[in-house]
Scaffold this active site. Structure first.
Site, PDB file in Angstrom:
ATOM      1  N   CYS A   1       1.252  -1.094  -0.070  1.00 61.05           N
ATOM      2  CA  CYS A   1       0.001  -0.057   0.063  1.00 61.05           C
ATOM      3  C   CYS A   1       0.869   1.806   0.205  1.00 61.05           C
ATOM      4  O   CYS A   1       0.604   2.126  -0.774  1.00 61.05           O
ATOM      5  CB  CYS A   1      -0.715   0.324   1.000  1.00 61.05           C
TER       6      CYS A   1
ATOM      7  N   ASP B   1      23.025 -18.881  -1.513  1.00 61.01           N
ATOM      8  CA  ASP B   1      24.268 -18.137  -1.184  1.00 61.01           C
ATOM      9  C   ASP B   1      25.575 -18.813  -0.496  1.00 61.01           C
ATOM     10  O   ASP B   1      26.469 -18.677  -0.963  1.00 61.01           O
ATOM     11  CB  ASP B   1      24.063 -17.111  -0.293  1.00 61.01           C
TER      12      ASP B   1
ATOM     13  N   LEU C   1      25.784 -33.669  10.573  1.00 58.58           N
ATOM     14  CA  LEU C   1      26.789 -32.293  10.098  1.00 58.58           C
ATOM     15  C   LEU C   1      26.728 -31.377  11.309  1.00 58.58           C
ATOM     16  O   LEU C   1      25.421 -31.027  12.031  1.00 58.58           O
ATOM     17  CB  LEU C   1      25.909 -31.560   9.204  1.00 58.58           C
TER      18      LEU C   1
ATOM     19  N   ARG D   1      26.855 -11.164  -6.226  1.00 54.76           N
ATOM     20  CA  ARG D   1      25.413 -11.994  -6.382  1.00 54.76           C
ATOM     21  C   ARG D   1      24.966 -11.375  -6.896  1.00 54.76           C
ATOM     22  O   ARG D   1      24.380 -10.003  -7.621  1.00 54.76           O
ATOM     23  CB  ARG D   1      24.515 -11.837  -5.102  1.00 54.76           C
TER      24      ARG D   1
ATOM     25  N   GLU E   1      -5.448   5.413  -8.075  1.00 51.99           N
ATOM     26  CA  GLU E   1      -5.104   4.866  -9.080  1.00 51.99           C
ATOM     27  C   GLU E   1      -4.556   5.883  -9.973  1.00 51.99           C
ATOM     28  O   GLU E   1      -3.505   5.084 -10.641  1.00 51.99           O
ATOM     29  CB  GLU E   1      -6.717   4.157  -9.522  1.00 51.99           C
TER      30      GLU E   1
END
EC number: 1.2.3.7
Length: 1365
Positions: free
Chosen positions: A181, A379, A421, A449, A1293
């Site tokens: 918004c 990543d 792990l 990245r 709008e």
């Protein structure tokens, strides 16, 4: 005596052990028997279903939006220390918060105990609209303040009322939270108001500080924040945590276990088949792998207490981090190593993984295991491979530990369930070259990245990390690579990949352009995305880009001589980037109308006390539904069944069209045109069409069961589905446009074309779709009532049509149905038609089951079934003079409506209306509304208008390119004079004085310094090789229509006032404007109580379709002003009744009369104190035009395609704004939503027409890091408009259309890039500058149009240049 006390303590401890799950929510103690808790229960499930705290909202269920963020506080009894951090409650398991304290937004402050300063400042900075995301924003802000004040890095105490937070940190505070918004600017300003280095005078429009006002007075007005008062951790929890809780208990009794040692873990694993045991830490993987939430596990084992998995060790050998260490903790640890740039860069990259509230619980081990077992595009693994990290793996059965490089581990088969792990080690990095010294050997490390959002919360298109040891060669005129490691990931491959061939090639080489060219050739053979990966060419080009960025500067000794790359290294310490300015006129003429008062209910929204449909407590015996939709475009539905033919847990039935009562209809909406089906019958006509409604005992069970449904399809004997516009035209699959909605030509197109000196014939444009992305998905609650009646609470913009639809579906009179809507958590057109089948399905199921039924549609289903904006294809021919003045435009348009009409026949008028903002001379406009076998498209904010406005700009750009004339000149020469405006718009054009667009056009030039900045842009482009800027100025014309609107105003006996309007508060400030209008109008009675005082006495109440009929639709940007006018008319009626009472009282008392005494007297005289009336616009006030102009400047990285919007300036004509604060929010919010359409949002389908971008992972709306860095807005007070409501104009709008300025600016930047690339090419014919840049202009699109092989072209040119010298 002492022995008895010990026994009592043990008994008390045993009691606690029977109910060992103890935690606090907002200071309230909760104690649960662990054996009775489903361990898959999330914190949000518990908060929303078992507590009164509803501020925690479900926006996505993926950790991707921030609506469900809460503050989690953890107490360490050994250190007597409390840690506070935000978590995503939709991912956090309830059992994992044992011993913790949870604070929600209403726990920070509320209407009863007093609001927190965060809530008050959000309200005062006008930073909430629909309010659904605001509680999560509040918690994120508070957490940032709390963390800053606890941080030891801040030495000086902040000024009174502020925090240790910096402005740069304030901008990042809400970077993971989504808002559809506001456009984010006011949210950032609200947070910055706490920052110690921010000046309130530099922040945006707010209720505390008026521009030019007294600064010290403004600071006094700011709600005080006490930085010395931390979050309080409940004392009862501290006491219980300090007790010895190590009593033995039977682990078989519980499905949740939290072992404290590896031996305990071994014992637990031996109890069950390990295939059905889930080891959990942060549980954030379920945000991506949502099927995990639905798997049945016999046991959950929390591994966060295992010492081996929480180790943090730093020494000269490196850094060891346990697998259960969170990503946030890892960032903190890596930054503690001073002067170790590699670790700092790792930490900097990790900050771009997910968002803060996910990193706070997501663990290093969890991320690595997702990559190893499920090929998650991580990543973390890429950057750790480049850092030469190793991992320790333990076989739980034997306690044997093995160590592997992370690269080796990723390539192994998925780790077995009974292996663990344990930790990862990042080794210290030392030079390999024998005898080298630090003076001649350099260790280089960089991470990269490319992702749609710079600050994270988006998967990368490709990530990379490179390490290299380099030194000067013997002659000191070049740089030798002694060693290097090049890791790439997330580009459409299973795991992080080392480019070993490139590494081997580079080692021992002196870096040169020729060497780089050869390395790039090898790299392109190695980094090849798997088949089916989106944008494979773009991803491969990014690999080349990053390699070039890393080694490119070394070709000239640049780095070793202390010089940086041309564009510089990214600073690890980010400075504040956002700024804004607003020029707003508040008028007193009709006070409080015209004032920028705070939005009604803003503080309630911030605290989370504002009630939305899904916050309404479930009635007794309530059931829950989930939609079953088609995955086929055209097929017979043979059967609907469950997998293995077993009815899932909690399922009570499946409702289909066969369950519609006698006399009822299979109708899913009764709107403007033909009704849609509620459920597909024998044949489904589109992927995403609703087939049935599954009903279960909870929303969770319903959502799980839907995924176990199997639909058997049959396509034999059916025509192939129509999935393209071309097929629809070929097969004449078209919807009829009613004659009164058909577009009408303007002028003589044949004559216009004959007058043209130049023509462009048969040019084409394609535009895609856009999803609403309201934060609150579709939802409804249906409650059966006596005498075959039905009460429905619906999140809708059109209660009247929902009402009609339900009555038609159930076959009952409309007086048997009652629909109530209080507020909507975002609509944007999506809660008009698409809310109707949701409410109807609940009502039908409630009728069948004779129990209340509700649904809260999950984000994936919502995205697949609601359709979104209309895709379209345009073919046009345009004729124009040599000066660029267009003489004729002939346009044909194919519109994809989907499988039903919905509102599609309305679209042509919207498209043509916005397109006509320019004087085309003559216009021929032909539209075909195509019926395809895809889900029905519907109204999305500015439906048709945004496409029409963009089509106009694309044509203007094409003409400018054809003539090689500056596009701004072409725009200016084609702006309407008032005479041509009247020709194109007829009565809608209004009076000549109302046509302010030429004035706005010139005013923006001065307001933004547009002409001067264009020269600066040219200078920048001449000197910058890899970044290009563009700047563009764009007008918008938007026609709106007023509708018949009823209202009611009632004054109660104590003088308080109740206002009813049919308009729905969807965030646009309707209630606020209506309250202002009521206060002004009632104030005209001129009693001793002022209009501003009356404002406090007014409440606007929820919409009830049996109380307020003929409510129509909240949409089209005019509902606020129409509702305000209806209320004004009602208030005039009340004033007329009260004036005789007032006169008599004044005569009796001889003095002024207060409002309360006036009303008391009116009640004594039995004056009717309730007036209902209707606003019915006349011929001259029904339709009018809105005007705005925007200029945007962008910077494009031509190596990655990333676009940064540097600045946007908007001037918008609001007439005399009813509330400039509300209108400012509408302007900014609409613009940013338009920015999403033009630059970011891809709403894609598969080959069957099924939406595949169906989550926050795949569909990216703008975030705080993608909005304009400088965002300036002026609201023009254009004076008196006699046919408007108190001279006001619409704002909801129209400003969305102005976002095309960003797209046009990007095109200008790409054009500059192509000009430069042309100078590197041997192609003498040059580059076509009349290209059409697709919408949205995503990073991949921009890079493709700049050239995927731009690096190779540049290096090739450099090599040839050198040879020619």
């Amino acid at each position: 005596m002492g022995e008895k006390k010990v026994i009592e303590e043990k008994e008390e401890a045993m009691k606690i052990k029977k109910t060992p799950l103890v935690f606090a929510v907002n200071g309230e103690r909760f104690e649960l028997d662990l054996s009775s808790v489903d361990p898959s229960t999330t914190l949000i499930d518990f908060l929303r279903n078992k507590t009164p705290f509803k501020s925690v909202k479900l926006g996505c269920g993926e950790g991707g939006c921030g609506a469900c963020v809460v503050l989690l506080s953890k107490y360490d009894p050994l250190l007597d220390k409390v840690d506070d951090y935000t978590v995503s409650s939709c991912l956090t398991l309830l059992c994992s918060i044992d011993g913790c304290s949870i604070t929600t937004s209403e726990g920070l402050g509320n209407s009863r105990a007093g609001f927190h300063a965060v809530h008050e400042r959000i309200a005062g900075f006008h930073a909430t609209q629909c309010g659904f995301c605001t509680p999560g924003m509040s918690v994120s802000m508070f957490s940032a303040l709390s963390n800053a004040d606890k941080s030891s890095s801040h030495d000086l105490p902040p000024r009174n009322g502020s925090s240790n937070l910096t402005a740069a940190e304030a901008e990042k505070a809400v970077s993971g939270n989504l808002c559809r918004c506001t456009g984010y600017r006011p949210l950032v300003d609200a947070c910055k108001s706490f920052a110690k280095d921010a000046d309130i005078e530099d922040l945006g429009f707010n209720s505390f500080c008026k521009k030019g006002g007294d600064r010290d007075e403004a600071l006094k007005n700011l709600p005080c924040y006490d930085h010395t008062k931390p979050t309080t951790f409940p004392e009862f929890l501290k006491k219980e945590l300090k007790m010895d809780m190590s009593l033995e208990s039977d682990p078989r009794k519980y499905r949740w276990s939290s072992p404290g040692s590896i031996s305990e873990l071994q014992g637990l694993l031996q109890l069950d088949n390990s295939m059905y045991v889930k080891l959990v830490a942060g549980n954030t993987s379920t945000g991506y792998y949502k099927e995990e939430k639905e798997r049945k596990y016999s046991r959950f084992i929390d591994i966060r207490r295992l010492p081996e998995l929480t180790v943090v060790r730093r020494d000269e050998k490196g850094v060891e981090l346990g697998a259960a260490v969170t990503i946030s903790k890892a960032i903190e640890v890596l930054r503690e190593k001073e002067n170790v740039s590699m670790l700092a860069k790792l930490a900097n990259h990790m900050e771009k993984i997910a968002s803060r509230f996910v990193r706070n619980t997501g663990t290093l081990g969890g991320n690595i295991m997702m990559a190893q077992r499920k090929q998650f595009p991580s990543d973390l693994t890429t950057i750790l491979v480049a850092a030469r990290a190793t991992v320790k793996i333990m076989s739980i059965g034997s306690n044997v530990q093995e160590q592997f490089t992370l690269e080796e581990f990723l390539q192994q088969p998925p780790l077995e369930a009974k292996s663990l792990l344990v930790s990862l080690v990042i080794p210290s990095w030392r030079p390999l070259k024998n005898g080298s010294s630090s003076s001649d050997t350099h260790l280089l490390f960089e991470t990269y990245r490319a992702a749609p959002r710079p600050l994270g919360n988006a998967l990368a298109f490709l990530n990379a990390a490179f390490s290299a040891e380099v030194s000067l060669n013997a002659t000191h005129d070049g740089v030798v690579v002694n060693d290097c490691l090049l890791a790439f990931g997330a580009y459409g491959t299973k795991h992080a990949h080392r480019a070993r061939k490139v590494e081997d090639f580079l080692v021992g080489k002196v870096i040169s352009d020729e060497v780089l060219m050869e390395a790039i050739g090898l790299l392109k053979d190695e980094i090849v995305p798997d088949k089916g990966t989106l944008n494979p060419g773009y991803r491969s080009s990014l690999a080349v880009t990053f390699l070039f960025e890393f080694f490119g500067s070394l070709t000239t000794n640049g780095l070793l001589n202390g010089c940086s790359k041309e564009n510089g290294f990214e600073s690890l310490k980010r400075e504040a980037m956002l700024s804004s300015a607003q020029q707003i006129v508040e008028t007193q003429e009709h006070s409080p109308v015209g004032k920028g008062i705070v939005k009604a209910g803003a503080k309630l929204q911030a605290s989370g006390e504002a009630v939305y449909v899904d916050d309404i407590p479930s009635p007794e015996n309530c059931l829950y539904g989930a939609f079953i939709y088609s995955t086929m475009p055209l097929a017979r539905i043979k059967s609907i069944r469950f997998k293995e033919n077993r009815v899932p847990e909690g399922v009570l039935g499946i409702v289909t069209y066969k369950d519609i009562p006698k006399g009822g209809q299979n109708v899913g909406n009764k709107g403007f045109f033909a009704s849609d089906l509620l459920f597909a019958e024998e044949i489904t006509h589109g992927a995403g069409e609703i087939i049935a409604f599954l009903v279960a005992e909870s929303q969770k069970l319903a959502d799980i069961a839907v995924n176990l449904v199997v639909i058997d399809y049959d396509t034999e004997g059916l025509e192939p589905p129509i999935l393209s516009l071309e097929e629809a035209v070929e097969k004449s699959s078209l919807f009829e446009i009613p004659p009164f909605l058909k577009s009408k030509p303007v002028g003589d197109i044949t004559k216009g074309m004959a007058e043209a000196e130049h023509k462009i014939l048969g040019s084409k444009i394609s535009l895609g779709s856009q999803y609403f992305f309201y934060m609150e998905t579709q939802t409804a609650l249906a409650v059966p009532d006596e005498d075959n009646c039905m009460l429905v609470y619906s999140s809708t913009q059109a209660p009247e049509y929902v009402h009609r639809t339900i009555a038609g579906c159930l076959g009952v009179p409309e007086h048997n149905v009652r629909v109530i809507t209080r507020r909507v958590g975002g609509g944007f057109g999506g809660k008009v038609m698409k809310s109707m089948p949701v409410a109807a399905a609940c009502a039908l199921a409630a009728t069948k089951m004779q129990r209340p039924v509700r649904t809260y549609v999950n984000r994936k289903t919502d995205m697949i079934t609601t359709g979104g904006r209309h895709p379209m294809k345009i073919t046009y021919s345009v004729g124009f003079k040599s000066n660029g003045k267009v003489t004729a435009l002939d346009l044909e348009l194919l519109l994809d409506a989907g499988l039903s009409e919905d509102i599609s026949p309305l679209m042509p008028s919207g498209i043509q209306g916005a397109l006509m903002k320019y004087d085309w001379g003559a216009l021929s406009f032909n539209v075909k509304v195509c019926k395809t076998n895809t889900v029905s498209r519907t109204a999305v904010r500015a439906p048709g208008d945004v496409q029409g406005s963009y089509i106009a700009e694309a044509i203007i750009e094409k003409v400018a390119s054809y003539l090689s004339i500056d596009v701004d000149e072409i725009r200016k020469v084609n702006l309407h004079a008032y005479e041509s405006l009247k020709l194109f718009y007829n009565k809608k054009a209004g009076e000549a004085t109302e046509y302010t667009l030429p004035q706005l056009w010139e005013k923006l030039d001065k307001f933004s310094g547009f002409s001067q900045r264009r020269k600066v842009v040219d200078e920048f482009n001449a000197s910058s090789k890899w970044r290009k800027r563009g700047i563009s100025r764009v007008p918008a014309v938007y026609g709106v229509s007023m509708r018949l609107t009823p209202g009611r105003v009632s004054v109660l006996s104590d003088g308080s006032i109740v206002v009813e309007v049919p308009g729905i508060e969807i965030g646009q400030g309707l209630w606020t404007k209506v309250k202002q209008m009521a206060a002004f109008s009632l104030g005209l009675i001129h009693c001793s109580t002022t209009s501003d005082e009356l404002l406090e006495k007014i409440r606007v109440i929820q919409t009830d379709t049996l109380s307020m009929v003929q409510g129509s639709v909240t949409g089209g940007s005019t509902t606020s002003e129409a509702s305000s006018e209806a209320v004004r008319i009602c208030c005039d009626g009340l004033v007329e009744r009260l004036l005789p009472v007032k006169a008599a009282l004044e005569e009796k008392t001889g003095g002024p009369v207060s409002w309360d005494s006036l009303i008391s007297q009116a009640y004594m005289q039995s004056v009717n104190m309730s007036v209902s009336n209707t606003y019915s616009p006349d011929l001259y006030s029904t339709q009018y035009l809105n005007y705005g102009v925007a200029a945007s400047e962008v910077e494009v990285n031509i190596l990655t395609g990333e676009t940064t919007v540097l600045r946007t300036d908007i001037i918008y004509d609001c007439g005399k704004s009813l509330n400039p604060a509300v209108d400012l929010g509408q302007i900014e919010g609409a613009f940013v939503q338009g920015l999403g359409f033009f630059m970011l949002e891809e709403y894609l389908m598969n080959s069957d027409g099924l939406i595949v971008t169906d989550s926050t992972w795949t569909y990216k709306i703008p975030t705080v890091d993608t909005i304009p860095r400088q965002f300036n807005v002026e609201i023009l007070n254009s004076g008196h408009h006699k046919n408007r409501v108190l001279s006001s104009k619409a704002s909801g709008e129209p400003p969305l259309l102005l976002a095309a300025s960003v797209h046009c600016a990007v095109r200008a930047a790409v054009k500059e890039a192509n000009k430069q690339i042309q100078t590197w090419s041997n192609n003498q014919q040059g580059v076509d500058m009349s290209f059409d840049l697709p919408v949205p202009a995503t990073m991949a699109v921009v890079k493709e149009f700049c050239g995927l092989n731009v690096v190779e072209k540049y290096l090739d040119w450099k090599i040839k240049q050198r040879k020619n010298i």
